[in-house]
Write an enzyme that holds these catalytic residues in place. Structure first.
Site, short mmCIF file in Angstrom:
data_model
loop_
_atom_site.label_atom_id
_atom_site.label_comp_id
_atom_site.label_asym_id
_atom_site.label_seq_id
_atom_site.Cartn_x
_atom_site.Cartn_y
_atom_site.Cartn_z
N THR A 191 -8.17 -59.57 -43.53
CA THR A 191 -7.75 -59.91 -44.89
C THR A 191 -6.52 -60.81 -44.89
O THR A 191 -5.69 -60.73 -43.97
CB THR A 191 -7.42 -58.62 -45.66
OG1 THR A 191 -6.70 -58.96 -46.85
CG2 THR A 191 -6.55 -57.66 -44.86
N TYR A 240 -2.32 -51.23 -46.80
CA TYR A 240 -3.66 -51.81 -46.63
C TYR A 240 -3.62 -52.94 -45.59
O TYR A 240 -4.39 -52.94 -44.63
CB TYR A 240 -4.18 -52.33 -47.98
CG TYR A 240 -5.40 -53.20 -47.87
CD1 TYR A 240 -6.64 -52.65 -47.51
CD2 TYR A 240 -5.34 -54.57 -48.11
CE1 TYR A 240 -7.77 -53.47 -47.40
CE2 TYR A 240 -6.45 -55.38 -48.00
CZ TYR A 240 -7.67 -54.82 -47.65
OH TYR A 240 -8.78 -55.64 -47.53
N1 LIG Z 1 -13.21 -57.92 -51.74
C1 LIG Z 1 -12.25 -58.73 -51.27
O1 LIG Z 1 -11.75 -59.62 -51.98
C2 LIG Z 1 -11.78 -58.57 -49.84
C3 LIG Z 1 -10.76 -59.41 -49.38
C4 LIG Z 1 -10.32 -59.27 -48.07
C5 LIG Z 1 -10.93 -58.36 -47.21
N2 LIG Z 1 -11.92 -57.56 -47.67
C6 LIG Z 1 -12.54 -56.61 -46.73
O2 LIG Z 1 -13.95 -56.74 -46.79
C7 LIG Z 1 -14.57 -55.48 -46.50
C8 LIG Z 1 -15.61 -55.16 -47.56
O3 LIG Z 1 -14.98 -55.08 -48.82
P1 LIG Z 1 -15.81 -54.92 -50.18
O4 LIG Z 1 -15.12 -55.71 -51.23
O5 LIG Z 1 -17.26 -55.17 -49.92
O6 LIG Z 1 -15.56 -53.37 -50.49
P2 LIG Z 1 -16.59 -52.24 -50.93
O7 LIG Z 1 -15.76 -51.06 -51.33
O8 LIG Z 1 -17.57 -52.75 -51.91
O9 LIG Z 1 -17.37 -51.91 -49.58
C9 LIG Z 1 -16.87 -51.05 -48.58
C10 LIG Z 1 -18.03 -50.18 -48.11
O10 LIG Z 1 -17.60 -49.37 -47.03
C11 LIG Z 1 -18.09 -48.05 -47.21
N3 LIG Z 1 -17.18 -47.15 -46.47
C12 LIG Z 1 -15.86 -46.97 -46.65
N4 LIG Z 1 -15.38 -46.09 -45.75
C13 LIG Z 1 -16.43 -45.71 -44.98
C14 LIG Z 1 -16.57 -44.82 -43.87
N5 LIG Z 1 -15.53 -44.14 -43.37
N6 LIG Z 1 -17.79 -44.71 -43.30
C15 LIG Z 1 -18.85 -45.37 -43.77
N7 LIG Z 1 -18.79 -46.22 -44.84
C16 LIG Z 1 -17.58 -46.37 -45.42
C17 LIG Z 1 -18.10 -47.84 -48.72
O11 LIG Z 1 -18.97 -46.82 -49.15
C18 LIG Z 1 -18.54 -49.24 -49.19
O12 LIG Z 1 -19.95 -49.32 -49.29
C19 LIG Z 1 -13.43 -54.46 -46.41
O13 LIG Z 1 -13.17 -54.23 -45.03
C20 LIG Z 1 -12.26 -55.16 -47.08
O14 LIG Z 1 -11.02 -54.73 -46.54
C21 LIG Z 1 -12.37 -57.62 -48.96
O1 LIG Z 2 -6.71 -57.34 -64.20
C1 LIG Z 2 -6.13 -58.10 -63.42
C2 LIG Z 2 -6.51 -58.19 -62.05
C3 LIG Z 2 -5.78 -59.05 -61.23
N1 LIG Z 2 -4.77 -59.80 -61.72
C4 LIG Z 2 -4.04 -60.72 -60.83
O2 LIG Z 2 -4.97 -61.56 -60.20
C5 LIG Z 2 -4.56 -61.88 -58.88
C6 LIG Z 2 -5.67 -61.49 -57.92
O3 LIG Z 2 -5.78 -60.06 -57.91
P1 LIG Z 2 -7.04 -59.28 -57.28
O4 LIG Z 2 -8.30 -59.93 -57.74
O5 LIG Z 2 -6.83 -57.84 -57.57
O6 LIG Z 2 -6.92 -59.59 -55.75
P2 LIG Z 2 -5.70 -59.43 -54.72
O7 LIG Z 2 -4.73 -58.41 -55.16
O8 LIG Z 2 -5.17 -60.82 -54.47
O9 LIG Z 2 -6.43 -58.84 -53.45
C7 LIG Z 2 -7.72 -59.31 -53.01
O10 LIG Z 2 -7.56 -60.30 -52.05
C8 LIG Z 2 -6.88 -59.88 -50.87
C9 LIG Z 2 -6.81 -61.07 -49.94
O11 LIG Z 2 -6.19 -62.15 -50.57
C10 LIG Z 2 -7.66 -58.75 -50.22
O12 LIG Z 2 -6.98 -58.31 -49.10
C11 LIG Z 2 -7.85 -57.60 -51.19
O13 LIG Z 2 -8.68 -56.62 -50.59
C12 LIG Z 2 -8.50 -58.14 -52.44
O14 LIG Z 2 -8.60 -57.11 -53.41
C13 LIG Z 2 -3.27 -61.08 -58.64
O15 LIG Z 2 -2.19 -61.92 -58.91
C14 LIG Z 2 -3.31 -60.00 -59.71
O16 LIG Z 2 -2.04 -59.58 -60.15
C15 LIG Z 2 -4.41 -59.72 -63.05
O17 LIG Z 2 -3.48 -60.40 -63.49
N2 LIG Z 2 -5.10 -58.88 -63.86
#
Ligand SMILES: NC(=O)c1ccc[n+]([C@@H]2O[C@H](COP(=O)([O-])OP(=O)(O)OC[C@H]3O[C@@H](n4cnc5c(N)ncnc54)[C@H](O)[C@@H]3O)[C@@H](O)[C@H]2O)c1
Ligand SMILES: O=c1ccn([C@@H]2O[C@H](COP(=O)(O)OP(=O)(O)O[C@H]3O[C@H](CO)[C@@H](O)[C@H](O)[C@H]3O)[C@@H](O)[C@H]2O)c(=O)[nH]1
Length: 328
Positions: free
Chosen positions: A117, A141
């Site tokens: 991330t 995190y």
């Molecule tokens: N969504 C974003 O913007 C973002 C940004 C940066 C990194 N990531 C990373 O991407 C990955 C996926 O994120 P996502 O947005 O799809 O989240 P998500 O919550 O939709 O998916 C995570 C999945 O992992 C499963 N899980 C959690 N703990 C587990 C365990 N102990 N055993 C088995 N399954 C388990 C959950 O049930 C879920 O299906 C994560 O590692 C997250 O840190 C996401």
């Molecule tokens: O209701 C909302 C939700 C978000 N934000 C803002 O929007 C921006 C983006 O927020 P969000 O979409 O929650 O993402 P991040 O906090 O930037 O985090 C995301 O992006 C990261 C990497 O950049 C990942 O590590 C995290 O898992 C993922 O949730 C931030 O400034 C927030 O403060 C608002 O103002 N209002």
């Protein structure tokens, strides 16, 4: 050969399962359904409901399915929750990843793709931020994920495993074919929340902070479309299978958009002028986070196909409508 996708019932892992199947791969999903959904796993994939920290279960899956690669998405992902309950993040994201890596080493799985991330950068002093800057996560995190990157480096040096650590910036949008999207009812991601506000599924949207040192006072982020992101994983898998070196890459477009700019696009694309409330800053939010996005292009030959925010928002809107109808 079969790919083990942990977290494949979740948002990004579910898109990865689809992409792997589309590419003709065999897929086993391991997910405990804590935030994922059984229905999000494509029927062509095998779903094992369980914990990726359960070494006996993982050993059994690897032995039973000729797993040659693990794509590890499963994690807890909510930054404020990690501040309130850090130990649950260090258990789920760090300690259990250690167990998973031990299983990979014991069973001679050579290829490991890790969902890292942009949170490993913390509050970078310069944007775009490149992979080579000192890492300084500012919340549990980010730290829970950075420790896995360190474990991967040490394990790769000691054993025959090679890895791709992909540092995602802000993931958004949905499968262009409409098969999947962000489905969590409690998601806190900006585009998800804005789309829900536009469709009347929640009452307006709070902007967390309008006094940041940015072009309009709101935070800047680099929003990457989810299918483009999983494409990077397919390329990383090909690279590792071809004998390529371990690598760590940012996954973003190198384009910074402010919260207010994103809201404007959601209003324009949806045609709905939903309520926007200006609130104070949210704990743990860096002002700007934009990917230095060259390495992934040069190392993996990645090039995005969906880097238009209008399209990303349209996909998110379409998926939110589908999700709402399926619940109704
Ligand atoms: N969504 C974003 O913007 C973002 C940004 C940066 C990194 N990531 C990373 O991407 C990955 C996926 O994120 P996502 O947005 O799809 O989240 P998500 O919550 O939709 O998916 C995570 C999945 O992992 C499963 N899980 C959690 N703990 C587990 C365990 N102990 N055993 C088995 N399954 C388990 C959950 O049930 C879920 O299906 C994560 O590692 C997250 O840190 C996401
Ligand atoms: O209701 C909302 C939700 C978000 N934000 C803002 O929007 C921006 C983006 O927020 P969000 O979409 O929650 O993402 P991040 O906090 O930037 O985090 C995301 O992006 C990261 C990497 O950049 C990942 O590590 C995290 O898992 C993922 O949730 C931030 O400034 C927030 O403060 C608002 O103002 N209002």
């Amino acid at each position: 050969m079969t790919v083990l996708v942990t977290g494949g019932a979740g948002y990004i892992g579910g898109h990865m399962a689809l992409a792997l199947l589309d590419a003709g791969e065999e897929v086993v999903v391991l997910d405990n359904l804590s935030t994922g959904f059984r229905w999000a796993v494509p029927p062509e994939a095998k779903l094992v409901v369980g914990d990726f920290g359960d070494a006996a279960l993982v050993d059994q899956i690897i032995a039973g399915h000729k797993i040659d690669a693990i794509a590890h998405f499963a994690a807890k992902i909510v930054v404020p929750e990690s501040v309130a309950d850090p130990l649950s993040y260090y258990l789920n994201n760090t300690a259990k990843a250690r167990n998973l890596l031990e299983c990979a080493v014991r069973n001679e799985v050579r290829h490991f793709i890790f969902s890292s991330t942009a949170a490993v950068y913390g509050e970078p002093s310069v944007n775009p931020v490149f992979e080579t800057v000192p890492l300084a996560p500012i919340n549990p995190y980010g730290r829970s994920k950075l420790m896995v990157e360190w474990m991967l480096q040490d394990v790769a040096a000691a054993h025959g495993l090679r890895f791709a650590a992909l540092r995602y910036f802000n993931v958004a949008g949905a499968d262009p074919q409409g098969r999947l999207g962000q489905s969590s009812p409690v998601a806190t991601h900006l585009i998800k929340v804005a789309v829900q506000a536009a469709l009347g599924h929640r009452a307006g949207l709070d902007v967390f902070g309008t006094d940041y040192p940015t072009k309009d006072g709101s935070c800047i982020r680099d929003y990457i479309q989810v299918t483009d992101l999983v494409d990077a994983h397919l390329l990383a898998l090909r690279h590792l299978r071809a004998g390529g070196e371990s690598l760590t890459c940012n996954c973003g477009y190198g384009r910074g958009l402010s919260v207010l700019e994103v809201i404007d696009v959601v209003k324009k694309v949806s045609g709905v002028d939903f309520e926007v409330r200006r609130k104070g800053r949210r704990a743990g939010d860096p002002a700007s986070l934009v990917a230095g996005a060259e390495r992934i292009r040069t190392e993996l030959g990645w090039s995005p196909k969906h880097d238009d925010l209008n399209e990303i928002v349209r996909q998110a809107l379409d998926w939110e409508r589908r999700l709402h109808n399926r619940k109704a």
